[in-house]
Structure formats: C-alpha cells, structure tokens
Design a protein around this motif. Structure first.
Motif, PDB file in Angstrom:
ATOM      1  N   UNK A 222       7.034  31.642  39.222  1.00  0.00           N
ATOM      2  CA  UNK A 222       7.786  30.771  39.974  1.00  0.00           C
ATOM      3  C   UNK A 222       9.415  30.588  39.376  1.00  0.00           C
ATOM      4  N   UNK A 223      10.061  29.889  40.277  1.00  0.00           N
ATOM      5  CA  UNK A 223      11.561  29.573  39.625  1.00  0.00           C
ATOM      6  C   UNK A 223      11.631  28.765  38.738  1.00  0.00           C
ATOM      7  N   UNK A 224      12.789  28.825  37.666  1.00  0.00           N
ATOM      8  CA  UNK A 224      12.782  27.972  36.690  1.00  0.00           C
ATOM      9  C   UNK A 224      12.827  26.397  37.095  1.00  0.00           C
ATOM     10  N   UNK A 225      13.372  26.231  38.227  1.00  0.00           N
ATOM     11  CA  UNK A 225      13.473  24.815  38.728  1.00  0.00           C
ATOM     12  C   UNK A 225      11.934  24.339  39.258  1.00  0.00           C
ATOM     13  N   UNK A 226      11.118  25.346  39.988  1.00  0.00           N
ATOM     14  CA  UNK A 226      10.053  24.852  40.300  1.00  0.00           C
ATOM     15  C   UNK A 226       8.952  24.657  39.225  1.00  0.00           C
ATOM     16  N   UNK A 227       9.370  25.198  38.020  1.00  0.00           N
ATOM     17  CA  UNK A 227       8.457  25.265  36.586  1.00  0.00           C
ATOM     18  C   UNK A 227       8.782  23.966  35.957  1.00  0.00           C
ATOM     19  N   UNK A 228      10.296  23.476  35.900  1.00  0.00           N
ATOM     20  CA  UNK A 228      10.598  22.396  35.432  1.00  0.00           C
ATOM     21  C   UNK A 228       9.853  21.164  36.254  1.00  0.00           C
ATOM     22  N   UNK A 229      10.215  21.231  37.621  1.00  0.00           N
ATOM     23  CA  UNK A 229       9.483  20.280  38.338  1.00  0.00           C
ATOM     24  C   UNK A 229       7.960  20.052  37.969  1.00  0.00           C
ATOM     25  N   UNK A 230       7.345  21.202  37.879  1.00  0.00           N
ATOM     26  CA  UNK A 230       5.838  21.234  37.337  1.00  0.00           C
ATOM     27  C   UNK A 230       5.640  20.237  36.305  1.00  0.00           C
ATOM     28  N   UNK A 231       6.506  20.747  35.266  1.00  0.00           N
ATOM     29  CA  UNK A 231       6.306  20.031  33.859  1.00  0.00           C
ATOM     30  C   UNK A 231       6.518  18.417  34.289  1.00  0.00           C
ATOM     31  N   UNK A 232       7.586  18.168  34.867  1.00  0.00           N
ATOM     32  CA  UNK A 232       7.711  16.513  35.111  1.00  0.00           C
ATOM     33  C   UNK A 232       6.626  15.946  35.953  1.00  0.00           C
TER      34      UNK A 232
END
Length: 681
Positions: free
Chosen positions: A417-427
C-alpha cells in the motif's frame, strides 16, 4: 494558593511540568525523560520552564510529583534481592497463585516470574488461626538464625507474610523486631502493615512488591529532594498516590507500592475537575502519552477507585497474567498504545501496534535520535496532523523523511500500500484498539460510553480523541487547556489522603455497631496521626460487602441512620446500580472495612493565563482525511489566541506547545469559558 504550585509527572517518554499561581496556569513544560536518572529530567525541566517564564524557583510553595518508577522497576525486575518468610507450608503461595487458569482452553498462557525465587522463600514454624487465636507459637530462634544467614548471603529485603496476620499481627510484629535486631541492614515489610486484609496470595504479592522496590524508591526520592533543594525549591515535595490523594515523601518511601499508578491518577483528577466546572460530573477520561493509553470513568465528579490491580501482565494484557497488588488505585483500563508505540506486521501478515514502545531512547524515527521503527507519532506526522517545526513548541524539529522511510520499509511495502494508507492504518488501528478497550471497561461498570463526554489529554490524546470518540460513539470530545501536561496539572488539585483497611468478616445482621465503630475509630486515629499538622482532616467510611457465598465484594459508603438495616439497603442500591438486578434471598455479609482519611482539596484556578491578542489562524497545511478523498488543505489555529466562544468547523487543527487537537471533517469545535476545546463529533 498564595505562592506558586508545581506539578511534575514522569512518563515513559516525556517528563511533564505545570506551574500554577493564584491566577491559574502560568507555565507548562515537557522534556524527554532521563531513564538512568529520572530526577535529572525533573530538575532540568524545572530550571528550563521557570527561566522561560521569568519565574523564581524560590517562590514555589508546593510541588507534587508522580512517577512510573515503581511500575518500571517491577516490570524490569530491578528491585532489591528479596526473601519471603511465610507460615510453615505456605511459602509457595506466590507460584500457586489462585490455582486456576485465567484462560481455561489456551495452552500457551504465561505468568510472570515471582519476585522472590523459591530458594529465598522460607517456611517459618508458627500458625495463627482464622479467629486470631495462636495454634503454634512463633519459633523465634529460627527467625533469628534465618535473619543472620540472609544478611550474610547478601539478601537486601524481607517480606513477612504469615497466615491470618490481618486478624492477629502478633507473630509478624515479633518476627519483624527480631530481624531488625539481628540484621539491621535488612529492609523488612510486614503484610499486617502494608495490606492488612484477607486473600493470602494478593496480600503476599503486594507485601513482596512493596519491599522489593522500597530501596529504589527511597534513593530516588532522596535524590529528588536533593536536586530540588539545590535549585532553590524550599518545601519538600508531596508524592501523588495511585488513588488520587497525595502523601509526604516519608509515607511514599515506606509504602512505595501506593505510588504504582500515580501519573494516570493526576490526569483523571484534572479531567473530573474540568468536567465538574462544566456541569459534566459523569465522563470518560482518556489519556494517551508516549508509551500507553489509559481510560477511566468519572462518576459524580470523582474518578472510580478499585483495590485490585495487576502489574506486568504477560499474556495479551489479560487479567490474571500479571502480579496482583491490593492497594487503592484509580480504576482504569490501560493498553500499550501511545505516541511511541511501534507498528509492525505480525506473523499473519496483519498490521499491529504496540505494546512495545520506542520511548524517549531512541524514540520514534522522526525524533532523529537513532530510532528506525515506525511509531504512532511517525504516522501522525505523515498524515499532516503534527507540524514538524512546532513539536514541543519548536523545541524539537521532527524528521519527516525518517518517518516516511520507517513506515515505507516496515509497513507500506510489506502490505503493498502507499505510505499514506499505511500511516492511516496505524492511526485508525490505535483508535479502534482504544475504543474497544474503553467500551468493555465502561460496560463492565454499568455505564454506556455512547452517553458520556470524553475528556482527552496527554501528548497524543487530543490528536486521536475525535477518532476514538467516533469509534466509541461518544458525543463530545473535550481537550482541557494544557492537555499535553494535564496529569501534572491534576496533581495540584489533589488533597492529602491515605486509605486504611481491616478485614473482619461477619453477616451484617449479626454485627455489633459498637465493635464496628471501634474498628473505624482505630483507623481514623491512624489517619489523623499520619496527616498530623494538616488542617481539616476528614474520614470517609466504606464497607466491602457481598451476598453470602459470592467470591467478590462491592464497596458501599457507610452513613448514619438506623443500623444495620440502612447498610443492607445501601448495599442493595449499589448492587442494583452495578448489575441491574438484586441478588438471591441470602444473608448479606461484610468482608472489609475501610477508612479514607483526607484533607480538603486545594482551591486552585485551572484557567490558563490570559489569551493573547491577535488572529488565531496560523495558516494551513495538507492533512489526510479519507472521507474527503485524501489530503485536504486544513486550517491551523493557535490555541493560545482562541478566545472563549470561538467556533471552528472541521477539518481543522488546533496547536499548542505540548499537544495538537484534530477536528475531523463533519465535526465542529467550540471554545468554552474555561478555555477547553469541545469537539462535537
């Protein structure tokens, strides 16, 4: 408050400071925790905060301190070399525990290693029966020989936990006196002094834990006093207790197990104070710092208190997998997710966050201190919620590139996935974990979280508050002023207080009020003596009651009126409020009697200093909101310039030095008269 009051909270990542005078909050500070010498961060933070605010440390007339020192020492096994003296036949109670599996069908359950290894646990010839009569006298010569040998072999502390000592402490007191005489270097703790109540395993575990950390706590508190006096702070500090009261250094040093959860208690106190001022006496208090997130219920203006707590849960944070301690603590759920919690892909290929944390050393990747693991703070930074140039008010510049690389390498690429989607997943993973834990915690205590406002604080709490509230169904999120250091602020709202207990099991209808009153009078005299020199000491009486045959009790306030019918009626009311039903037609019994002795809570202003004049809009930056299609230009406001009555529409970001409030799309934010930000989600 006539001078200056200071609250100091040492957390796993940051050490927080809050300074009050008669007008309200005049300064706040946040510095990285120095784990090798925790008192050093306190001294450095005080000097820095007072210098920036133009204040004089000589004007401090009260300093209240909370710390994670005891919790960390128990988890990391960094206490004294400790022995246990038990009644003959009972030395293995620490390993036998409750003789049941906390997860019946799970073959992989884990338990913490006892603080005392078996070769340092000893059977002492003696026996006192349940009614307090002596069955077998104490072998005093055996105790004396054992004390000399333990001293010669390098043992540093001894816990004495004899059977039924809560009813008759004679043998424990005699054994303690003998050990002190033959081996004065040994630290000795008696269960009849530390936790004089029924339940053998919990009583033993608590007494052992108390003496295990006592030397460490004494040395730390002495170092803290020395550093504070060296800075020119004249009064000795008060120490925050886990249940929301404060105590002197001498009391905290004798009973260090009482400061186990001192930091979180301060935040709950502050949230309840702000809630009461706003007419909201029932609420959820949500604290998310660098290492953990905590949530507790506040009912009728006071945080709930429990007398059952576990440290160092070894297996999926499940109850029963940790070291139990029987001390009064603020009743909260705690999970291992904070700003420094590490995200990873597990063996099933799923994203997980925590419970391990990058802490302050090395910290999240974006701190630029050598950390390479992706954390919640890294994700929040990549989502645009944090300003890399304004973290800690600009005191620490965050490395966006390092955060992006950590999330890309460890999360985004493995998941495709994209870095932004990965960050949103963490959040969002963190938000869901906290909401699920909070929902269970509230329902188990008879509360509906969807009907309660959520007060959020801690460095990361306001960033995640709206997301947690939406997942939980809570209607409103409130971020009080100085939210990033609210636990430190809450310390200054606490009274001097201590909790006393006696076990005396009896059916209520068989009780003699004269005997009960004498028991209460004895504890109240202890409370008055402990708080000597303090004005206006009051005592609150509590009975721990149950239906005959039940395994656990509920706490019932003891008030005047007809006796004992009033006590039974009050028990029925409390029981019904918790379980929505009454019990069977059996006798009601009392197991423990408690007294909470306290002084009046100090009257302090929790308002921040005057709002600065000028435009609150700082500018805008892209922030990530999937409901809006990704990154959208989001207005950024300076919290210190938002006057009471101001209204904002989401998406918006409100920044202060120690924390950031995220107002998502579809939500609106209102500034209350006390400068709290109320986000209607």
């Amino acid at each position: 408050m006539t001078g200056v009051g200071v609250g100091v909270d040492i957390g796993g990542t940051f050490t927080d400071l809050c300074v009050l005078d008669a007008t309200g909050v005049v300064a706040v500070g946040k510095v990285l925790t120095t784990h090798d010498e925790p008192a050093r961060a306190v001294a450095e933070g005080l000097a820095e905060t007072f210098a920036k605010a133009g204040l004089d440390l000589g004007d401090v007339d009260q300093l209240v301190h909370g710390t994670t020192l005891v919790t960390n020492a128990l988890i990391e096994r960094k206490g004294s070399r400790t022995a246990l003296l038990a009644t003959a036949g009972f030395r293995d109670v620490l390993e036998m525990r409750r003789e049941h599996r906390y997860e019946l069908y799970d073959l992989g359950i884990e338990l913490p290693e006892p603080l005392v290894p078996r070769y340092l646990r000893f059977d002492v010839p003696e026996r006192i029966l349940a009614d307090g009569t002596v069955h077998t006298g104490l072998d005093e010569e055996y105790v004396a020989r054992l004390g000399r040998e333990l001293d010669a072999r390098g043992v540093e502390a001894v816990a004495v936990c004899f059977l039924h000592a809560f009813t008759n402490p004679e043998h424990e007191r005699r054994a303690g006196a003998i050990l002190t005489r033959v081996a004065p270097r040994l630290r000795v703790a008696l269960s009849s002094e530390v936790v004089p109540e029924i339940r053998e395993f919990e009583r033993t575990s608590t007494t052992v834990a108390n003496v295990y950390v006592q030397d460490l706590a004494e040395r730390y508190l002495a170092d803290l006093e020395r550093r504070l006096h060296g800075l020119g702070v004249r009064p000795s500090p008060h120490i925050m207790l886990s249940h929301g009261g404060i105590a002197t250094v001498a009391t905290a040093a004798k009973y260090p197990i009482r400061i186990l959860e001192s930091g979180p208690a301060g935040g709950a106190l502050a949230a309840s104070a702000f809630g009461t001022n706003a007419g909201q006496k029932d609420l959820l208090a949500f604290d998310m710092g660098g290492t953990t997130a905590k949530l507790c219920l506040v009912a009728d203006g006071a945080p709930l208190v429990t007398h059952e707590f576990e440290v160092d849960r070894k297996y999926r944070l499940l109850p029963g997998s940790g070291l139990p301690v029987k001390v009064p603590v603020t009743d909260m759920i705690e999970i291992g997710v904070g700003g420094g919690s590490i995200a990873r892909i597990n063996r099933l290929g799923l994203l997980t966050v925590g419970p391990d944390s990058a802490g302050s050393e090395p910290g999240p990747a974006c701190y630029g201190r050598g950390g390479t693991e992706p954390t919640v703070t890294d994700a929040d930074l990549l989502l645009g919620y944090l300003d890399p140039a304004y973290f800690l008010g600009g005191g620490m510049v965050l490395d966006v590139a390092a955060a992006r690389e950590a999330v890309r390498m460890r999360i985004a690429e493995p998941l495709g996935v994209s870095v932004e989607d990965a960050a949103w997943g963490i959040h969002t993973s963190v938000n869901e974990d906290m909401a699920n834990a909070a929902r269970v915690h509230a329902v188990e205590r008879g509360k509906d979280p969807a009907k309660l406002p959520m007060y959020t604080f801690g460095g990361a709490g306001p960033v995640h508050g709206a997301g947690v509230a939406r997942a939980l169904g809570a209607p409103t999120v409130v971020a009080p002023p100085a939210a990033g250091v609210l636990s430190a602020l809450g310390f200054l709202t606490a009274p001097l207080a201590f909790d006393f207990v006696r076990s005396a099991r009896a059916a209520v209808l068989d009780l003699s009020w004269d005997e009960v009153d004498a028991l209460f009078a004895e504890m109240e005299a202890e409370g008055t003596a402990l708080l000597q020199g303090s004005a206006g000491v009051t005592h609150r009486r509590i009975a721990e009651m149950r239906y005959a045959g039940q395994g656990y009790e509920v706490r019932v306030p003891v008030r005047g009126g007809s006796w004992p019918e009033t006590l039974v009626s009050d028990f029925t009311d409390v029981y019904r409020s918790l379980y929505r039903r009454t019990g069977p037609a059996v006798a009601v019994e009392v197991l423990n009697w408690r007294v909470v002795s306290s002084t009046p809570a100090p009257e302090v202003s929790l308002r921040p200093k005057e709002i600065s004049a000028g435009d609150a809009l700082k500018g805008s930056r892209p922030a990530y909101f999937p409901t809006e299609g990704g990154f959208v230009d989001t207005a950024v406001f300076d919290r210190y310039r938002l006057p009471p009555g101001a209204r904002l529409e989401g998406p918006a970001i409100v920044e202060e030095r120690e924390s950031t409030v995220v107002v998502p799309p579809g939500a609106r934010c209102e500034v209350r008269a006390d400068a709290s930000l109320a986000v209607i989600v």
